[in-house]
Design a protein around this motif. Structure first.
Motif, PDB file in Angstrom:
ATOM      1  N   TYR A 130       9.949 101.327  63.178  1.00  0.00           N
ATOM      2  CA  TYR A 130      10.335 100.934  61.824  1.00  0.00           C
ATOM      3  C   TYR A 130      11.731 101.484  61.534  1.00  0.00           C
ATOM      4  O   TYR A 130      12.066 102.615  61.923  1.00  0.00           O
ATOM      5  CB  TYR A 130       9.338 101.476  60.802  1.00  0.00           C
ATOM      6  CG  TYR A 130       7.934 100.964  60.994  1.00  0.00           C
ATOM      7  CD1 TYR A 130       7.429  99.935  60.211  1.00  0.00           C
ATOM      8  CD2 TYR A 130       7.096 101.508  61.977  1.00  0.00           C
ATOM      9  CE1 TYR A 130       6.131  99.461  60.384  1.00  0.00           C
ATOM     10  CE2 TYR A 130       5.806 101.045  62.159  1.00  0.00           C
ATOM     11  CZ  TYR A 130       5.328 100.026  61.358  1.00  0.00           C
ATOM     12  OH  TYR A 130       4.051  99.560  61.547  1.00  0.00           O
ATOM     13  N   ARG A 156      11.944 106.329  55.015  1.00  0.00           N
ATOM     14  CA  ARG A 156      10.519 105.996  55.061  1.00  0.00           C
ATOM     15  C   ARG A 156       9.672 107.269  54.972  1.00  0.00           C
ATOM     16  O   ARG A 156      10.031 108.307  55.509  1.00  0.00           O
ATOM     17  CB  ARG A 156      10.190 105.244  56.348  1.00  0.00           C
ATOM     18  CG  ARG A 156      10.676 103.796  56.350  1.00  0.00           C
ATOM     19  CD  ARG A 156      10.264 103.121  57.650  1.00  0.00           C
ATOM     20  NE  ARG A 156      10.632 101.716  57.664  1.00  0.00           N
ATOM     21  CZ  ARG A 156       9.835 100.723  57.263  1.00  0.00           C
ATOM     22  NH1 ARG A 156       8.630 101.010  56.806  1.00  0.00           N
ATOM     23  NH2 ARG A 156      10.233  99.475  57.306  1.00  0.00           N
ATOM     24  N   ASN A 157       8.533 107.127  54.323  1.00  0.00           N
ATOM     25  CA  ASN A 157       7.605 108.231  54.186  1.00  0.00           C
ATOM     26  C   ASN A 157       6.734 108.325  55.430  1.00  0.00           C
ATOM     27  O   ASN A 157       6.270 107.309  55.964  1.00  0.00           O
ATOM     28  CB  ASN A 157       6.728 108.027  52.943  1.00  0.00           C
ATOM     29  CG  ASN A 157       5.938 109.268  52.580  1.00  0.00           C
ATOM     30  OD1 ASN A 157       5.142 109.771  53.360  1.00  0.00           O
ATOM     31  ND2 ASN A 157       6.171 109.774  51.382  1.00  0.00           N
ATOM     32  N   SER A 169      14.739 106.160  64.474  1.00  0.00           N
ATOM     33  CA  SER A 169      13.774 105.258  63.855  1.00  0.00           C
ATOM     34  C   SER A 169      12.524 106.031  63.470  1.00  0.00           C
ATOM     35  O   SER A 169      12.380 107.223  63.762  1.00  0.00           O
ATOM     36  CB  SER A 169      13.387 104.139  64.831  1.00  0.00           C
ATOM     37  OG  SER A 169      14.490 103.383  65.242  1.00  0.00           O
ATOM     38  N   GLN A 170      11.628 105.326  62.823  1.00  0.00           N
ATOM     39  CA  GLN A 170      10.285 105.852  62.595  1.00  0.00           C
ATOM     40  C   GLN A 170       9.353 105.182  63.601  1.00  0.00           C
ATOM     41  O   GLN A 170       9.257 103.958  63.649  1.00  0.00           O
ATOM     42  CB  GLN A 170       9.817 105.563  61.169  1.00  0.00           C
ATOM     43  CG  GLN A 170       8.448 106.164  60.859  1.00  0.00           C
ATOM     44  CD  GLN A 170       7.939 105.764  59.481  1.00  0.00           C
ATOM     45  OE1 GLN A 170       7.784 104.584  59.192  1.00  0.00           O
ATOM     46  NE2 GLN A 170       7.672 106.750  58.637  1.00  0.00           N
ATOM     47  N   GLN A 227      14.888 103.156  59.767  1.00  0.00           N
ATOM     48  CA  GLN A 227      15.297 104.125  58.770  1.00  0.00           C
ATOM     49  C   GLN A 227      16.646 103.658  58.198  1.00  0.00           C
ATOM     50  O   GLN A 227      17.417 102.985  58.884  1.00  0.00           O
ATOM     51  CB  GLN A 227      15.436 105.523  59.380  1.00  0.00           C
ATOM     52  CG  GLN A 227      14.119 106.167  59.774  1.00  0.00           C
ATOM     53  CD  GLN A 227      13.328 106.694  58.578  1.00  0.00           C
ATOM     54  OE1 GLN A 227      13.544 106.267  57.443  1.00  0.00           O
ATOM     55  NE2 GLN A 227      12.393 107.605  58.832  1.00  0.00           N
ATOM     56  N   PHE A 255       3.210 101.415  56.227  1.00  0.00           N
ATOM     57  CA  PHE A 255       3.876 100.977  57.451  1.00  0.00           C
ATOM     58  C   PHE A 255       3.903  99.451  57.474  1.00  0.00           C
ATOM     59  O   PHE A 255       2.921  98.810  57.855  1.00  0.00           O
ATOM     60  CB  PHE A 255       3.150 101.542  58.678  1.00  0.00           C
ATOM     61  CG  PHE A 255       2.986 103.040  58.627  1.00  0.00           C
ATOM     62  CD1 PHE A 255       4.087 103.876  58.654  1.00  0.00           C
ATOM     63  CD2 PHE A 255       1.722 103.622  58.527  1.00  0.00           C
ATOM     64  CE1 PHE A 255       3.944 105.261  58.599  1.00  0.00           C
ATOM     65  CE2 PHE A 255       1.570 105.004  58.469  1.00  0.00           C
ATOM     66  CZ  PHE A 255       2.681 105.821  58.506  1.00  0.00           C
ATOM     67  N   GLY A 311       3.437 106.493  55.258  1.00  0.00           N
ATOM     68  CA  GLY A 311       3.426 105.058  55.025  1.00  0.00           C
ATOM     69  C   GLY A 311       3.849 104.702  53.612  1.00  0.00           C
ATOM     70  O   GLY A 311       4.339 105.556  52.854  1.00  0.00           O
ATOM     71  N   SER A 322       9.601 110.719  65.003  1.00  0.00           N
ATOM     72  CA  SER A 322      10.984 110.264  64.784  1.00  0.00           C
ATOM     73  C   SER A 322      11.762 110.266  66.097  1.00  0.00           C
ATOM     74  O   SER A 322      12.500 111.200  66.392  1.00  0.00           O
ATOM     75  CB  SER A 322      11.681 111.172  63.765  1.00  0.00           C
ATOM     76  OG  SER A 322      11.005 111.180  62.538  1.00  0.00           O
ATOM     77  N   GLU A 378       2.731 109.365  63.369  1.00  0.00           N
ATOM     78  CA  GLU A 378       4.138 109.105  63.070  1.00  0.00           C
ATOM     79  C   GLU A 378       5.036 110.165  63.685  1.00  0.00           C
ATOM     80  O   GLU A 378       4.700 111.358  63.691  1.00  0.00           O
ATOM     81  CB  GLU A 378       4.319 109.069  61.551  1.00  0.00           C
ATOM     82  CG  GLU A 378       5.645 108.553  61.066  1.00  0.00           C
ATOM     83  CD  GLU A 378       6.684 109.645  60.856  1.00  0.00           C
ATOM     84  OE1 GLU A 378       7.822 109.313  60.501  1.00  0.00           O
ATOM     85  OE2 GLU A 378       6.355 110.835  61.062  1.00  0.00           O
ATOM     86  N   SER A 402      18.084 102.615  64.715  1.00  0.00           N
ATOM     87  CA  SER A 402      17.557 101.548  63.865  1.00  0.00           C
ATOM     88  C   SER A 402      18.559 100.399  63.761  1.00  0.00           C
ATOM     89  O   SER A 402      19.780 100.615  63.882  1.00  0.00           O
ATOM     90  CB  SER A 402      17.265 102.086  62.465  1.00  0.00           C
ATOM     91  OG  SER A 402      16.239 103.041  62.474  1.00  0.00           O
TER      92      SER A 402
END
Length: 729
Positions: free
Chosen positions: A371, A382-383, A327-328, A373, A388, A386, A315, A313, A320
């Motif tokens: 993904y 988001r963590n 985003s992630q 944010q 995810f 996950g 950033s 993961e 987004s």
């Protein structure tokens, strides 16, 4: 040290092979990476990381006489471990393959490695790991470690003992390691389980079966540049998690004063990343046999399967759909390896003839998904760990399939009882098909991503060695070999291999310019092993052809990679070690290593030719010194060790360097013996980085710059304290 034995196997063509015993590993914090232990005890080995256990796969950097962990062979009880670098495309890191407590010894061949070692990347050495068999008597072991940064490690194992008249036995073991990061947000949590079953076959040998599982959940440390280290200090900055508002503002170009002080866009972009993490799940199973088929005929079989999945993961600055400025990004890696080795040894008239084959098929996949944010104040970020779910886009997806076949044949002849000569060769062919299976042009900015096939093949890679015990305790050895490395592969923009370049056009251009890397290794050495003194000295020279390098520019989340042939490189070095045991219980070990690694050509990079002739190899120190003083009295032992790592070039033109440093440790242990139902009840106390040195550990994650600085460094952990209790029953 007395328990670090140096030996040359008389019947298999090794170079000098040095062994680290279980007793030496027990002087370190339980669960410490075997690679970190090797670096503290073995001449010519350099290892750097950012955590005190050396378990962070992102930051770990290992060199063996100038060769990285992705350029040396590695096996676990004969099982090929493949590439040992970050985000292994065809391998399994030793820290994820087996619980360290189950390793009985480590063998390091610093010559060219044996012809029978199943490895497609060995250019200059082999590391072999051996695990202990289950005990014949039922019992088990327990240990508990506590320490700095809320460290909590538990290890337990159970031995069945002999279950029947044939001697069937097994061992099941489990380990859990958890510690907070020493700076920044998050922790690093690892689970491991090992199972080993052994079935003796009368007096003819044994058949073994293993199943190993591991899951690593690690928040990463932020990578630094030299400029960031100077401005921030070692503890001054990490990923911005959990300060989402600051990361949000920074992604919009509104920097805090300390980030703005960095003064360049690359470092600023790196310092404003919100988070980084990795989750890895690994399964390794194998059935092995070592049997005597006839009075002069032995066989060795390994059938293995390995499956890994990983989520990495980061950033990136892709906005987004929610309106958030970043985003992630999660890269979902998948590896599936199946293979076997089969070898035979026949002894006749002083000849020990070895032959065998190795085959492996490896499938590798790497979809990179984005993904959303949330907009600031509109939800929970988001963590990094996950779950995810529901990506809004796929950036790209890569997939590869590789077939590897190796054949070896050699004869070791006993000229005299104390003089053996070995001559043999191996044949190797590796073909990889793959590359991009999906391309989101609006995000990659490329009409076509790299895709195609490459084959590395050599029908004859010779190996000759000599081992002469000319006097009692004295030994002289020579090792000469040619090796070839198969083409590496990693996904688009991952700075490793031909497929990591920017587009299909550059990949096609690279294909016409590269050839498989090859080395010729010449080594000569002497060792003496007596009751009071042990000594060893090696001199070696390596001619390195078709040196392939990834040169990187841009930011870590938006790199620009080039894969180039830098031509020839020459490596010449000397390793020397001396151990004194003047009185009972006292050991004083010292080693000194010098290596001169120089490129012999130059590269065209972004329209400019850079002459690298005479420039030192990036990432590896010319000088290393290691010392250890250990004293054991009755049931107590105290050990002090220290390592000096010299200056390491950061850039190819050598205009930037990482500063040299000393790293020291102290350990003390006491064994109380049997107490009640417990046997060998003991305690350990360890201090890592005794003098609280600020230093750069791992480096080169995103490649190295042609010139200047780059955020590709990891800062080593400060002083850490650990205590352990352990017992067997």
């Amino acid at each position: 040290m007395e328990s670090i034995a140096v030996s040359g196997n008389r019947h298999v063509s090794h170079g000098p092979e040095q062994f680290v015993s279980r007793e030496v590993m027990d002087r370190f914090v339980p669960g410490t990476s075997p690679l970190q232990i090797l670096a503290a005890t073995t001449p010519g080995v350099s290892f750097g990381s950012d955590d005190p256990f050396g378990l962070d796969g992102v930051a770990n950097t290992l060199y063996l006489r100038g060769f990285t962990q992705s350029q040396i062979g590695a096996t676990l009880d004969g099982i090929p471990l493949g590439d040992q670098g970050f985000m292994q495309y065809n391998g399994l890191d030793i820290n994820e393959a087996v619980i360290q407590d189950n390793i009985s010894s480590i063998g390091v061949s610093q010559g060219a490695g044996a012809v029978d070692v199943p490895s497609a990347q060995n250019l200059g050495g082999v590391i072999r790991y051996f695990t202990s068999d289950p005990a014949d008597k039922a019992g088990g072991n327990l240990s508990q470690t506590f320490g700095s940064n809320a460290t909590f490690r538990t290890f337990g194992s159970v031995d069945s003992g002999a279950l029947n008249a044939t001697g069937t036995k097994f061992r099941a073991s489990f380990a859990r390691t958890d510690n907070d990061k020493w700076k920044g947000y998050g922790d690093q949590l690892e689970y491991q389980a090992n199972f080993k079953l052994v079935q003796p076959i009368q007096d003819r040998g044994k058949i073994s079966a293993i199943f190993d599982w591991s899951e690593f959940n690690q928040y990463n440390y932020m990578n630094y540049s030299l400029n960031m280290l100077k401005k921030f200090g070692a503890t001054g900055s990490d990923f911005l998690t959990p300060n989402y508002a600051e990361a949000y503002a920074a992604a919009q170009g509104n920097y805090t004063s300390n980030i703005a002080s960095l003064g360049n866009a690359t470092d600023e972009s790196n310092a404003t990343q919100y988070d980084g993490a990795q989750i890895q799940r690994n399964y390794l199973s194998a059935i092995t046999s070592q049997l005597t088929l006839a009075p002069h005929l032995e066989e060795n079989t390994v059938l293995y399967a390995h499956v890994s999945s990983g989520d990495y993961e980061a950033s990136p600055t892709f906005p987004s759909p929610t309106g958030a400025p970043f985003s992630q990004l999660v890269s979902h890696q998948g590896i599936r390896r199946i293979g076997f080795t089969q070898s035979f040894r026949y002894t006749i008239a002083g000849n020990h003839i070895d032959t065998g084959v190795w085959y492996e098929n490896n499938s590798y996949s790497f979809p990179a998904e984005l993904y959303s944010q949330p907009a600031l104040g509109q939800g929970t970020p988001r963590n990094a760990m996950g779950p995810f779910r529901n990506p809004y886009a796929t950036w790209f997806s890569d997939s590869f399939n590789t077939n590897t076949f190796q054949f070896h044949l050699q004869d070791t002849y006993d000229i005299l009882p104390n003089l053996q000569i070995s001559a043999g060769f191996r044949s190797l062919i590796t073909t990889t098909h793959g590359g991009a299976s999906y391309n989101n042009q609006s995000l990659t900015g490329q009409a076509e991503l790299p895709r195609g096939s490459l084959t590395a093949a050599s029908a004859f890679l010779p190996h000759v060695s000599l081992d002469y015990h000319f006097l009692s305790h004295h030994e002289f050895y020579i090792d000469i070999a040619e090796n070839m490395r198969a083409y590496t592969y990693n996904p688009f923009l991952m700075s490793d291999g031909a497929w990591s370049v920017e587009n299909q056009s550059e990949f096609q251009s690279v294909k016409t310019k590269i050839r498989p890397e090859r080395t010729w290794t010449f080594l000569g050495g002497y060792r003496y092993n007596g009751a009071k003194i042990s000594a060893q000295a090696d001199a070696y020279h390596v001619e390195y052809y078709n040196r392939l390098e990834n040169i990187t520019a841009g930011t870590p989340t938006d790199p620009i990679n080039s894969f180039v042939n830098t031509g020839k490189e020459a490596i010449t070095g000397v390793d020397a070690s001396l151990t004194l045991r003047p009185v009972k219980g006292l050991e004083f070990f010292n080693s000194l290593s010098y290596a001169k690694e120089q490129y012999g050509g130059g590269v065209d990079y972004e329209g400019t030719y850079y002459n690298l002739k005479g420039k030192k190899q990036v990432g590896y120190p010319s000088w290393m010194y290691k010392t250890s003083l250990s004293y054991a009295y009755r049931r107590a032992r105290v050990t002090f060790n220290a390592t000096y790592t010299g200056s390491r070039p950061l850039s190819y033109v050598n205009d930037t360097h990482v500063a040299p440093y000393w790293l020291a440790g102290l350990s003390a242990s006491y064994n109380f013996g049997s107490i009640g139902f417990m046997k060998n009840f003991g305690i350990n106390f360890n201090i890592y980085n005794l003098f609280n040195t600020t230093y750069v550990g791992g480096m080169g994650l995103f490649g190295y710059p042609i010139s200047g600085d780059s955020p590709t460094l990891f800062i080593g952990a400060p002083r850490q304290f650990f205590g352990s209790v352990h017992a067997s029953f």
